[in-house]
Design a protein around this motif. Structure first.
Motif, short mmCIF file in Angstrom:
data_model
loop_
_atom_site.label_atom_id
_atom_site.label_comp_id
_atom_site.label_asym_id
_atom_site.label_seq_id
_atom_site.Cartn_x
_atom_site.Cartn_y
_atom_site.Cartn_z
N VAL A 160 0.82 -1.29 -0.27
CA VAL A 160 0.12 -0.11 -0.08
C VAL A 160 0.90 0.88 -0.24
O VAL A 160 1.41 1.31 0.88
CB VAL A 160 -0.94 -0.18 0.86
N THR A 161 0.56 2.12 -0.80
CA THR A 161 1.75 3.58 -1.14
C THR A 161 1.26 4.59 -1.15
O THR A 161 0.85 5.93 -1.41
CB THR A 161 2.47 2.86 -2.57
N GLY A 162 -0.29 4.49 -1.97
CA GLY A 162 -1.03 5.40 -1.51
C GLY A 162 -3.18 4.96 -1.27
O GLY A 162 -3.10 4.33 -1.29
N GLY A 163 -3.79 5.88 -1.66
CA GLY A 163 -5.14 5.97 -0.88
C GLY A 163 -5.61 6.30 -0.09
O GLY A 163 -5.13 6.86 0.99
N LYS A 164 -7.14 6.87 -0.09
CA LYS A 164 -7.85 7.39 1.39
C LYS A 164 -8.63 6.18 1.49
O LYS A 164 -9.18 5.91 1.03
CB LYS A 164 -8.08 8.48 0.67
N PHE A 165 -8.32 5.95 2.87
CA PHE A 165 -9.30 4.98 4.04
C PHE A 165 -9.34 5.14 5.12
O PHE A 165 -9.00 6.63 5.56
CB PHE A 165 -7.65 4.12 4.41
N ASN A 166 -10.56 5.11 4.97
CA ASN A 166 -11.46 5.98 5.99
C ASN A 166 -11.19 5.51 7.48
O ASN A 166 -12.37 5.47 8.21
CB ASN A 166 -13.57 5.80 5.28
N THR A 167 -11.13 4.26 7.62
CA THR A 167 -10.71 3.49 8.72
C THR A 167 -9.29 2.48 8.85
O THR A 167 -9.03 2.62 7.85
CB THR A 167 -12.32 2.34 8.88
N LYS A 168 -9.51 1.41 9.42
CA LYS A 168 -8.14 0.71 10.08
C LYS A 168 -8.01 -0.67 8.48
O LYS A 168 -8.87 -0.98 7.79
CB LYS A 168 -7.84 0.26 10.91
N PHE A 169 -6.42 -0.87 8.65
CA PHE A 169 -6.67 -2.64 8.00
C PHE A 169 -6.72 -3.36 9.22
O PHE A 169 -6.25 -3.35 10.45
CB PHE A 169 -5.62 -2.51 7.48
#
Length: 174
Positions: A160-169
């Motif tokens: 994972v090198t980018g992106g917009k996440f609204n919560t956890k992994f």
């Protein structure tokens, strides 16, 4: 609509999805009305890929509702990655009550798009991979994570090198 376990679309070759409609409202949607299975012995998917899939635009949706009648549940996702490579560059991948994408073989490459519903890696084979460099991720259902990796002692790669996440992994040592 169906009441059996299968994919509405099964790709074993080369498939590119591009919404060419004037207002970009194109949608591939599937809803399974089956009773489910408490042991997840079967699943129903809007699109299963074991070839080369590229999603450029449009919406791919699994509109199956969670079974609440006590008969059990089954696996249902918008995209089931079962081999080959799925590359998502744009569009919307949606499952409002569960997982948007499940991958257990091959490569999932996310370079853009919007995901509603968890991306789940459940590797059945060595060298299964997920690469995320862009996109927007909003979980629904499952454990509340945007991306969940089940580690079944397989040689897997998650990048994972980018992106917009609204919560956890999330992850597990299954």
């Amino acid at each position: 609509e169906c009441s059996a376990s299968y994919s509405m679309i099964e790709n074993k070759g080369n498939l590119t999805i591009l919404d060419s409609s004037e207002n970009k409202t194109g949608k591939i949607s599937f809803k399974d009305n089956g009773q489910g299975d408490s042991a997840f012995h079967w699943g129903s998917y809007t699109l299963t890929n074991s070839g080369q899939l590229v999603v450029l635009s449009g919406t791919i949706e699994n509109a199956t509702a969670i079974n609440t009648d006590g008969e059990g549940y089954h696996m249902y996702c918008a995209i089931q990655q079962s081999g080959g490579t799925t590359t998502i560059k744009g569009g919307n991948i949606i499952n409002n009550t569960y997982r948007s994408v499940r991958t257990n073989r091959g490569n999932l490459v996310v370079e853009g798009g919007k995901f509603i519903g968890q991306i789940w890696m459940q590797p059945f084979e060595e060298n299964t991979s997920i690469s995320i460099s862009n996109g927007e991720f909003q979980p629904s259902g499952a454990d509340g994570s945007s991306v969940f990796v089940t580690n079944d002692e397989k040689n897997v790669v998650v990048s994972v090198t980018g992106g917009k996440f609204n919560t956890k992994f999330g992850c597990s040592d299954a």
